[in-house]
Enzyme design. Structure first.
Site, PDB file in Angstrom:
ATOM      1  N   TYR A 141      -3.227  74.218  30.700  1.00 42.07           N
ATOM      2  CA  TYR A 141      -3.649  74.425  32.080  1.00 42.07           C
ATOM      3  C   TYR A 141      -2.549  75.165  32.835  1.00 42.07           C
ATOM      4  O   TYR A 141      -1.400  74.710  32.880  1.00 42.07           O
ATOM      5  CB  TYR A 141      -3.957  73.104  32.788  1.00 42.07           C
ATOM      6  N   GLN A 203     -11.876  69.862  37.227  1.00 40.16           N
ATOM      7  CA  GLN A 203     -13.017  70.286  36.419  1.00 40.16           C
ATOM      8  C   GLN A 203     -12.569  71.023  35.153  1.00 40.16           C
ATOM      9  O   GLN A 203     -13.225  70.927  34.102  1.00 40.16           O
ATOM     10  CB  GLN A 203     -13.985  71.141  37.237  1.00 40.16           C
ATOM     11  N   ASN A 226      -1.641  69.816  40.553  1.00 38.51           N
ATOM     12  CA  ASN A 226      -1.564  68.957  41.725  1.00 38.51           C
ATOM     13  C   ASN A 226      -2.005  67.530  41.382  1.00 38.51           C
ATOM     14  O   ASN A 226      -2.229  67.199  40.219  1.00 38.51           O
ATOM     15  CB  ASN A 226      -2.412  69.536  42.866  1.00 38.51           C
ATOM     16  N   SER A 252       6.276  69.338  42.044  1.00 38.53           N
ATOM     17  CA  SER A 252       7.648  69.595  41.606  1.00 38.53           C
ATOM     18  C   SER A 252       8.670  68.860  42.469  1.00 38.53           C
ATOM     19  O   SER A 252       8.415  68.532  43.632  1.00 38.53           O
ATOM     20  CB  SER A 252       7.924  71.096  41.642  1.00 38.53           C
ATOM     21  N   GLN A 274      12.624  74.509  45.430  1.00 35.45           N
ATOM     22  CA  GLN A 274      11.631  73.514  45.043  1.00 35.45           C
ATOM     23  C   GLN A 274      10.716  73.161  46.197  1.00 35.45           C
ATOM     24  O   GLN A 274       9.518  72.920  46.009  1.00 35.45           O
ATOM     25  CB  GLN A 274      12.320  72.252  44.518  1.00 35.45           C
ATOM     26  N   HIS A 277       7.453  75.108  46.566  1.00 35.01           N
ATOM     27  CA  HIS A 277       6.361  74.931  45.613  1.00 35.01           C
ATOM     28  C   HIS A 277       5.103  74.423  46.305  1.00 35.01           C
ATOM     29  O   HIS A 277       3.996  74.880  46.023  1.00 35.01           O
ATOM     30  CB  HIS A 277       6.759  73.939  44.514  1.00 35.01           C
ATOM     31  N   GLU A 341      12.662  65.273  37.996  1.00 35.32           N
ATOM     32  CA  GLU A 341      12.171  66.341  37.116  1.00 35.32           C
ATOM     33  C   GLU A 341      13.310  67.317  36.825  1.00 35.32           C
ATOM     34  O   GLU A 341      13.573  67.674  35.677  1.00 35.32           O
ATOM     35  CB  GLU A 341      11.013  67.067  37.795  1.00 35.32           C
ATOM     36  N   HIS A 342      13.984  67.774  37.884  1.00 31.73           N
ATOM     37  CA  HIS A 342      15.132  68.675  37.751  1.00 31.73           C
ATOM     38  C   HIS A 342      16.352  68.004  38.371  1.00 31.73           C
ATOM     39  O   HIS A 342      16.276  67.482  39.480  1.00 31.73           O
ATOM     40  CB  HIS A 342      14.895  69.997  38.486  1.00 31.73           C
ATOM     41  N   ASP A 375      13.097  77.606  35.390  1.00 28.23           N
ATOM     42  CA  ASP A 375      11.688  77.847  35.684  1.00 28.23           C
ATOM     43  C   ASP A 375      11.163  79.083  34.970  1.00 28.23           C
ATOM     44  O   ASP A 375       9.972  79.174  34.665  1.00 28.23           O
ATOM     45  CB  ASP A 375      11.483  78.031  37.190  1.00 28.23           C
ATOM     46  N   GLU A 429       3.190  36.753   6.938  1.00 23.08           N
ATOM     47  CA  GLU A 429       2.226  37.088   7.984  1.00 23.08           C
ATOM     48  C   GLU A 429       0.825  36.574   7.661  1.00 23.08           C
ATOM     49  O   GLU A 429      -0.116  36.832   8.408  1.00 23.08           O
ATOM     50  CB  GLU A 429       2.208  38.603   8.193  1.00 23.08           C
ATOM     51  N   HIS A 434      -2.797  42.073   1.407  1.00 19.99           N
ATOM     52  CA  HIS A 434      -1.655  42.975   1.380  1.00 19.99           C
ATOM     53  C   HIS A 434      -0.750  42.647   0.190  1.00 19.99           C
ATOM     54  O   HIS A 434      -0.316  43.536  -0.549  1.00 19.99           O
ATOM     55  CB  HIS A 434      -0.843  42.850   2.684  1.00 19.99           C
TER      56      HIS A 434
END
Length: 445
Positions: A141, A203, A226, A252, A274, A277, A341-342, A375, A429, A434
Site C-alpha cells: 500500500y 477499501q 492513516n 509519522s 516530520q 507529514h 518511529e524515528h 525517508d 506431557e 508422540h
C-alpha cells in the site's frame, strides 16, 4: 506539574515546553501519549463497515467507495501500459535519476541484511537447518493523500523483489483525473512491479485482503497509512482467511535528543520535517540544555513560516512538545518508554549512547544524519513501526517478505542418540502417541 513556557509566538502557539523532573507522574505519562486519531469505537465501526462492503460486493463496492472518498469514477482499477508510459513522460529526469540512486542503495542495504539458509549438526546423525521462501502474493500500500509517496513504493518494492515473492500487488489512490500519481508509477516500474491498482484507504486493504474480480487476494499486506488504513490492516489480519500484515504503521513521528552543542537550525528542521507529514503526526524534543530548547523554539517558528505545508505542520506541533531533562541518560530512558518511529541523536558522541537505546524504528546518529535521508535514499527502510510498536516490531526488511522453514534430517544413529530425550519429554506431557512415534522407530514397541 510545572510548565514553564510555550514556543515562540505565545504560550499557546506551537510546541509547549516542559521540565521533566518538575512534572508529576500523570503528566509524564500524558506527555508520552500519541495524539488521538479518531474515537476508537467510531473508527473501528467505520472501517469494519468498509471492509464488509468490499468483502461482500467486491469491485462494485470499490467503485462506490472510490467515488465517495476520492471523488473519481473509475472504469478500471488496474493501471494500463499507456498510463505507465504517460507517467514516464511526465516525471522529470532528475527525479527518475534520484529514484534510481535511492533504489541502488536500498538494494545494497537489504542484500547485506537479508537472512541466509543454513544447516548444522545438532547431534551425531541429526542435521537441522533453515530454508527461505518468498511469500507467494504480497500487497503493497502506497499512500497518496496530501503528499504522494513514491519513496514508499521503492521501500516496499525492493525487499519484495529480493525475497523473490511470486506476485507483487501495489495499491495507491487515484488522483482527481482518474490516474495514479506518475512518480509512484515510475517507482513501481523501477522495482519491476506492473500489477498496480488505483484504489486507496481502508477499501484498498480490504480488496488486497480478500480479493475481488479485479484485485488479487494477498497473503501479506505491507505499507503505512492513516488511522483508517492502520485499523483496516489490523482488522483484516484477525478475520478468518485474512492476510498477515507487516506492522501497525500509522502517522509519522520523530523524537530528537539534542545536547547543548547541537545546531538549533538542524534540530528545528528535523522536527518540522516530520510535522509536515500530517496534522496527526507528532514530534518530540528532549534536551539537557534549556538554552538549546529556547533557540530551537525560535528557529521552529522562523522555519515554519517558510513551509508550503505550514498549516499542516502547525497543527502537528499542537500535539508535540519539548522536554528539558537533567541529562542525556534520562532522555534515552524517556525515548525507550516512548519507542519512537524515528530517533535522532543530535549529540557530540552519539555512539556512546547507542547501546542504551532499546526501542526505536530507526536511529540517526549525529548532526549530519537528518531523518529525511532515511525517508529517501540512505539505504535503510522507511516503513517503520509507529505508535509505540517499536517496543516489539522492526522495520520492513527482506525477512518480512519471506517464510523461514526449518528442516531436519535424522539417521538411525541420530534417532537412537536423541530419541530417548524426546520420549522422556513426551511422557512428561502425557502425549503417548508422540513417544510411540519415536519408540517404534527405535524398535521398542
Amino acid at each position: 506539574c510545572f510548565q514553564y513556557a510555550g514556543f515562540a509566538g505565545g504560550a499557546n502557539a506551537g510546541m509547549k515546553i516542559f521540565i521533566w523532573n518538575q512534572c508529576c507522574a500523570s503528566l509524564k505519562q500524558e506527555l508520552l501519549q500519541r495524539p488521538v486519531q479518531v474515537t476508537q469505537k467510531d473508527l473501528a465501526e467505520r472501517v469494519e463497515l468498509i471492509v464488509e462492503q468490499v468483502r461482500a460486493d467486491g469491485d462494485i463496492a470499490l467503485k462506490a467507495l472510490t467515488r465517495r472518498f476520492d471523488g473519481v469514477e473509475l472504469a478500471s482499477f488496474r493501471v494500463s501500459e499507456q498510463e505507465f508510459d504517460r507517467a514516464h513522460a511526465i516525471v522529470e529526469d532528475e527525479l527518475k535519476t534520484a529514484m534510481r540512486d535511492a533504489l541502488q542503495r536500498l538494494r545494497q542495504w537489504h542484500e547485506a541484511g537479508k537472512p541466509s539458509e543454513f544447516e548444522i549438526d545438532t547431534a551425531d546423525g541429526v542435521r537441522c537447518g533453515r530454508i527461505l521462501r518468498g511469500i507467494d502474493t504480497v500487497g503493497l500500500y502506497v499512500p497518496a493523500g496530501t503528499a504522494p509517496l513514491p519513496s514508499t513504493a521503492l521501500m516496499l518494492g525492493v525487499p519484495a523483489a529480493i525475497a523473490q515473492c511470486d506476485s507483487i500487488v501495489l495499491c495507491t489512490p487515484a488522483r482527481s483525473n482518474g490516474e495514479a500519481d506518475p512518480a509512484v508509477l515510475v517507482a513501481a516500474q523501477l522495482c519491476g512491479i506492473t500489477n498496480v491498482y488505483k484504489i486507496g484507504g481502508a477499501q484498498a486493504i480490504a480488496a488486497m485482503a480478500f480479493g475481488t474480480d479485479s484485485i488479487p487476494r494477498c497473503d501479506k499486506i505491507f505499507g503505512p497509512g492513516n488511522s483508517y488504513v492502520t485499523q483496516a490492516k489490523q482488522l483484516v489480519s484477525m478475520m478468518p482467511g485474512g492476510p498477515a500484515i507487516d506492522m501497525p504503521a500509522g502517522p509519522s513521528e520523530v523524537l530528537v535528543i539534542a545536547d547543548a552543542g547541537a545546531n538549533p537550525v538542524f534540530v528545528a528542521s528535523d522536527l518540522l520535517s516530520q510535522a509536515e507529514h500530517g496534522p496527526d503526526s507528532q514530534v518530540i524534543l528532549l534536551s539537557d540544555s534549556a538554552d538549546l530548547i529556547a533557540r530551537v523554539a525560535v528557529e521552529v517558528q522562523a522555519q515554519l513560516g517558510r513551509l508550503s505545508r505550514e498549516a499542516i505542520a502547525e497543527k502537528a506541533l499542537l500535539n508535540s512538545r519539548a522536554i528539558e531533562v537533567d541529562n542525556i541518560e534520562s532522555a534515552i530512558d524517556i525515548s525507550n518508554s516512548y519507542a519512537p518511529e524515528h530517533l535522532i541523536l543530535a549529540l557530540r558522541n552519539p555512539r556512546e549512547f547507542l547501546q542504551q537505546v532499546k526501542s526505536a524504528g530507526s536511529i540517526f546518529l549525529g548532526d549530519f544524519a537528518p531523518e529525511s535521508l532515511g525517508d529517501y535514499c540512505s539505504g535503510t527502510n522507511h516503513v517503520l513501526p509507529t505508535n509505540g510498536a517499536a517496543r516489539a516490531y522492526s522495520g520492513v526488511s527482506v525477512a518480512s517478505f519471506q517464510k523461514s522453514i526449518s528442516i531436519q534430517t535424522v539417521s538411525q544413529k541420530g534417532l537412537n542418540t536423541i530419541g530417548p530425550c524426546a520420549v522422556t519429554m513426551a511422557n512428561a506431557e502425557g502425549l503417548q502417541a508422540h513417544a510411540n512415534a519415536v519408540l517404534l522407530r527405535m524398535g521398542k514397541p
